[in-house]
Every structure is written in structure tokens, then in C-alpha cells.
Design an enzyme around this catalytic site. Structure first.
Site, PDB file in Angstrom:
ATOM      1  N   ASP A 178      12.143 -29.698   7.616  1.00  0.00           N
ATOM      2  CA  ASP A 178      10.856 -29.522   8.286  1.00  0.00           C
ATOM      3  C   ASP A 178      11.147 -29.276   9.764  1.00  0.00           C
ATOM      4  O   ASP A 178      11.649 -30.157  10.456  1.00  0.00           O
ATOM      5  CB  ASP A 178      10.020 -30.795   8.087  1.00  0.00           C
ATOM      6  CG  ASP A 178       8.704 -30.794   8.871  1.00  0.00           C
ATOM      7  OD1 ASP A 178       8.433 -29.833   9.607  1.00  0.00           O
ATOM      8  OD2 ASP A 178       7.953 -31.779   8.720  1.00  0.00           O
ATOM      9  N   LYS A 224       2.472 -26.199  16.206  1.00  0.00           N
ATOM     10  CA  LYS A 224       3.219 -26.916  17.231  1.00  0.00           C
ATOM     11  C   LYS A 224       3.830 -25.908  18.203  1.00  0.00           C
ATOM     12  O   LYS A 224       3.471 -25.855  19.352  1.00  0.00           O
ATOM     13  CB  LYS A 224       4.321 -27.779  16.597  1.00  0.00           C
ATOM     14  CG  LYS A 224       3.826 -28.736  15.509  1.00  0.00           C
ATOM     15  CD  LYS A 224       3.045 -29.898  16.067  1.00  0.00           C
ATOM     16  CE  LYS A 224       2.221 -30.659  15.032  1.00  0.00           C
ATOM     17  NZ  LYS A 224       2.922 -31.300  13.975  1.00  0.00           N
ATOM     18  N   TRP A 240       6.837 -38.313   9.830  1.00  0.00           N
ATOM     19  CA  TRP A 240       6.657 -37.129   8.971  1.00  0.00           C
ATOM     20  C   TRP A 240       7.670 -37.118   7.841  1.00  0.00           C
ATOM     21  O   TRP A 240       7.344 -36.753   6.705  1.00  0.00           O
ATOM     22  CB  TRP A 240       6.733 -35.846   9.795  1.00  0.00           C
ATOM     23  CG  TRP A 240       5.626 -35.739  10.793  1.00  0.00           C
ATOM     24  CD1 TRP A 240       5.742 -35.687  12.153  1.00  0.00           C
ATOM     25  CD2 TRP A 240       4.214 -35.692  10.525  1.00  0.00           C
ATOM     26  NE1 TRP A 240       4.500 -35.613  12.730  1.00  0.00           N
ATOM     27  CE2 TRP A 240       3.548 -35.613  11.767  1.00  0.00           C
ATOM     28  CE3 TRP A 240       3.448 -35.712   9.351  1.00  0.00           C
ATOM     29  CZ2 TRP A 240       2.153 -35.551  11.870  1.00  0.00           C
ATOM     30  CZ3 TRP A 240       2.056 -35.648   9.455  1.00  0.00           C
ATOM     31  CH2 TRP A 240       1.437 -35.568  10.701  1.00  0.00           C
TER      32      TRP A 240
HETATM   33  C1  LIG Z   1       2.595 -32.065  12.788  1.00  0.00           C
HETATM   34  C2  LIG Z   1       3.729 -32.218  11.843  1.00  0.00           C
HETATM   35  C3  LIG Z   1       3.528 -32.254  10.453  1.00  0.00           C
HETATM   36  C4  LIG Z   1       2.160 -32.197   9.820  1.00  0.00           C
HETATM   37  O1  LIG Z   1       1.605 -30.954   9.989  1.00  0.00           O
HETATM   38  P1  LIG Z   1       0.214 -30.547   9.320  1.00  0.00           P
HETATM   39  O2  LIG Z   1       0.222 -29.075   9.481  1.00  0.00           O
HETATM   40  O3  LIG Z   1      -0.855 -31.254  10.091  1.00  0.00           O
HETATM   41  O4  LIG Z   1       0.233 -30.977   7.906  1.00  0.00           O
HETATM   42  C5  LIG Z   1       4.643 -32.351   9.645  1.00  0.00           C
HETATM   43  N1  LIG Z   1       5.879 -32.420  10.158  1.00  0.00           N
HETATM   44  C6  LIG Z   1       6.098 -32.398  11.487  1.00  0.00           C
HETATM   45  C7  LIG Z   1       7.493 -32.475  12.003  1.00  0.00           C
HETATM   46  C8  LIG Z   1       5.042 -32.298  12.366  1.00  0.00           C
HETATM   47  O5  LIG Z   1       5.256 -32.280  13.691  1.00  0.00           O
END
Ligand SMILES: *Cc1c(COP(=O)(O)O)cnc(C)c1O
Length: 360
Positions: A171, A195, A101
């Protein structure tokens, strides 16, 4: 009705009391005679839902007054572009690449300016967090970017990097609300909610007010400008109203449970059950450096692909589902987010012990 223990990395398990409440309110939300799904986002009833959701999140995270909370769409992935479009005034940013990511965010930023990879753990399949105490931060960097919990590889920054005074952007998709954080240490802290918070379809961006300006890269769409959403209280266009409603319920559930200190305690306790077993097992082993282990995502392997596949199949039959590792890593991964009860982790470990005995 039969519920499974769902170890999916995301979309993921939600708290049962929240699911029950939203089911009860499906036909008639709070005397409105309709579901929140059917409701105008301009209605008084919805305004109260979004206002309470924001306030509860502010209470949980202790968000300072000079930060805005934005409920946006496009997922975490859209932020990979939105962040440079809004923050790259000097067209320079530093990225710490600790997984897929972070790598995607780094690659996306290259479209908008000079993105520097100042540290990486790719040499060892992202199985550790690099030392970030004295990195070559670019003097003209607009920000330093990290992915704080690496969902796929199961690592977590236990200490924030030394950004040498530069803005930190993080993030936190897969560790959002898993433990207390000091929001004031970040310029932006953001994450997709599917998540550790709610249903898919929304990203929450917590952004320091002075970073919200009209001075964005030329050509930045209205919808990708933070100011658009900040000025409109996340109601510039139709938001994911139902998702905001469910997330709001989860915030109330977290508050009732005792807040983020208590979640941290529970998450540490749950993770310890699994890691202690992995450390003592003769068959299974964890894949990351112990000091960098995530409390949320726990990858592990047997070392034998066929045995891994057998384990996943038999676990599924036993009601322990979505344990297959990410396609790029293989093996297994147990995501044990806030809503995963301790009993779920105990059931998993009991099953692993049994499998170990049967396959010794
Ligand atoms: C799942 C995830 C993403 C991507 O998320 P989307 O909502 O599908 O774009 C980005 N960063 C992390 C750390 C993730 O776990």
C-alpha cells in the site's frame, strides 16, 4: 482569491497549475462543449484521457509491460478485502503491521483466510519500522503485505522486506509517485490517489499480469475481481472519470517537473528543512525513529497538549492549515506531499521558530 498552505494528510494539496487548467477546461473540454464531468466514459474524448493517463503513469514509474494499471473505486480500504479475495489461493498471507492502515488490512484479511502478523511496531506506537531482513515468512504464504509509508505515524520502509521469494503487496497511498520505485519487485503496488496524486474517489492498482485470474475465492463479487477491470481497461462500469482526468493532469505536471527522480530530490530537500528544525528545536520534537522518517508525513509534538492546541490554532490563523495530528496520536502532523511547495515548508518552519520564541 487567497490560497492557504494546506498540510492535510488527505484529501490534500494539489498542484496549482493543475487546478488552473481544470478550471479553464470546466465549461468546454478541448472543444467538446462540455466538462469532463458531463462526458460519457464511452466517448472518444474520454478514451483518450484514460489512455494518456495510463501511459503517462507507465512512463513516470517505468511500469513493465507485464503489469496492468487499474483505475478502481472503493478507496484503498476496499483493497484490504480485494487483495485476499483475489490472491489467497492457499488461504495464507503474512502481514507486517506498522500502523493503523496495515492493521486494518491485516484484520480484513482474517475474514478470508489465515492472516499472520509476522512483525509489528505496535509496542512503541508504530514509531519505527521493524527489521524485516529475516522474518518467519510462512512457507505457504500467498503474499507478504506491507504499508510502505505510514501516513498517520510518519514512518516509511527505506528497504523492502525480505519476502524469501514470496509475492510482495504494498500500500503506497501516501508515498505514491514521491520517488522512483522498482515496480518489478512487487506483485501488487496500489494506493488511494487522494494523498499524493489527485482528488478523492479512486485507487490505482498496479498488478502483475499472472496474478489476474478467474481463480478467486468463492463468492467474490464481479466488481471485486481484478480480472473484470483488467479485461475492460478499467471501464467495466462507469469509472470516476473526473478523477482519472485530474490525475492525468498531475501525471503530466510530474513529467514536466522532471519525473520521479526530481520529485525525490525536491521531497528530500523539503523534508530536511523540517526535520533539521525539529532536531534543533528546544520546543518541538519529531515522534519517530530518525532512520525510518517519512518524506511525506511529519508528526511532531511539544509534549504539552495545551501548547499543541494553541500552536494548531495560531498556525491556522496564519494560513498554515490542517496541522492537527491524527486523533489517535495527538500533537501535530505536517503532510508535505509533491504538491506542497518548498515555500510552504519554509513558512511552516518560520512560524514554528516564532512560536518557540514566544512560548519559551
Ligand atoms: C488514507 C490511507 C488509506 C485509506 O484510504 P481510503 O481511500 O480512505 O480507503 C489506506 N492506506 C493508507 C496508507 C492511507 O494513507
Amino acid at each position: 482569491m487567497s490560497r492557504v498552505y494546506n498540510f492535510s494528510a488527505g484529501p490534500a494539496v494539489l498542484p496549482e497549475p493543475v487546478l488552473k487548467e481544470v478550471a479553464e477546461e470546466m465549461m468546454d473540454y478541448n472543444g467538446t462543449g462540455m466538462s469532463v464531468m458531463e462526458m460519457s466514459h464511452r466517448s472518444a474524448a474520454f478514451q483518450q484521457i484514460i489512455d494518456e493517463a495510463e501511459q503517462d503513469l507507465r512512463d513516470l514509474m517505468n511500469i513493465p509491460d507485464n503489469y496492468k494499471v487499474l483505475f478502481l473505486q472503493g478507496g484503498a480500504s476496499q483493497q484490504f478485502a480485494m487483495i485476499p479475495m483475489n490472491l489467497m489461493k492457499n488461504k495464507v498471507a503474512d502481514y507486517i503491521v506498522t500502523g493503523q492502515w496495515a492493521k486494518k488490512a491485516y484484520q480484513e484479511a482474517q475474514k478470508y483466510g489465515k492472516a499472520n502478523k509476522i512483525a509489528s511496531s505496535e509496542d512503541k506506537t508504530f514509531s519505527y519500522i521493524p527489521d524485516c531482513s529475516d522474518l518467519p515468512i510462512s512457507p505457504d504464504a500467498d503474499y507478504v503485505y506491507i504499508c510502505e509509508n505510514n501516513t498517520i505515524y510518519g514512518t516509511k520502509f527505506k528497504e523492502l522486506p525480505n519476502t524469501k521469494g514470496k509475492l510482495l503487496v504494498s500500500d503506497v497511498s501516501s508515498c505514491f509517485l514521491s520517488e522512483p520505485v522498482d515496480v518489478s519487485r512487487y506483485g501488487i503496488i496500489y494506493g488511494g490517489v487522494q494523498k499524493n496524486i489527485g482528488p478523492a474517489g479512486m485507487v490505482i492498482v498496479i498488478i502483475r499480469e499472472d496474478l489476474i485470474t478467474e481463480d478467486v475465492l468463492p463468492g467474490t463479487p464481479t466488481m471485486l475481481t481484478y480480472k473484470t477491470h483488467a479485461d475492460a481497461g478499467s471501464l467495466y462500469n462507469t469509472p470516476n472519470a473526473y478523477c482519472i482526468y485530474v490525475c492525468g493532469k498531475v501525471f503530466k505536471w510530474l513529467k514536466a517537473m522532471g519525473g520521479l527522480e526530481e520529485m525525490k530530490r525536491r521531497n528530500e530537500e523539503k523534508a530536511k528543512i523540517l526535520y533539521d528544525f525539529l532536531d534543533s528545536s528546544s520546543l518541538f520534537k519529531g515522534t519517530v525513529v530518525a532512520k525510518d522518517r517519512s518524506l511525506m508525513n511529519v508528526p511532531f509534538v511539544t509534549g504539552d497538549k495545551e501548547l499543541d492546541a494553541k500552536f494548531v490554532k495560531e498556525a491556522t490563523a496564519a494560513g498554515l492549515v490542517n496541522l492537527k495530528g491524527h486523533r489517535t496520536v495527538g500533537g501535530m502532523r505536517a503532510s508535505i506531499y509533491n504538491a506542497m511547495p518548498r515555500e510552504g515548508v519554509e513558512a511552516l518552519v518560520a512560524f514554528m521558530k516564532k512560536f518557540e520564541e514566544e512560548n519559551a
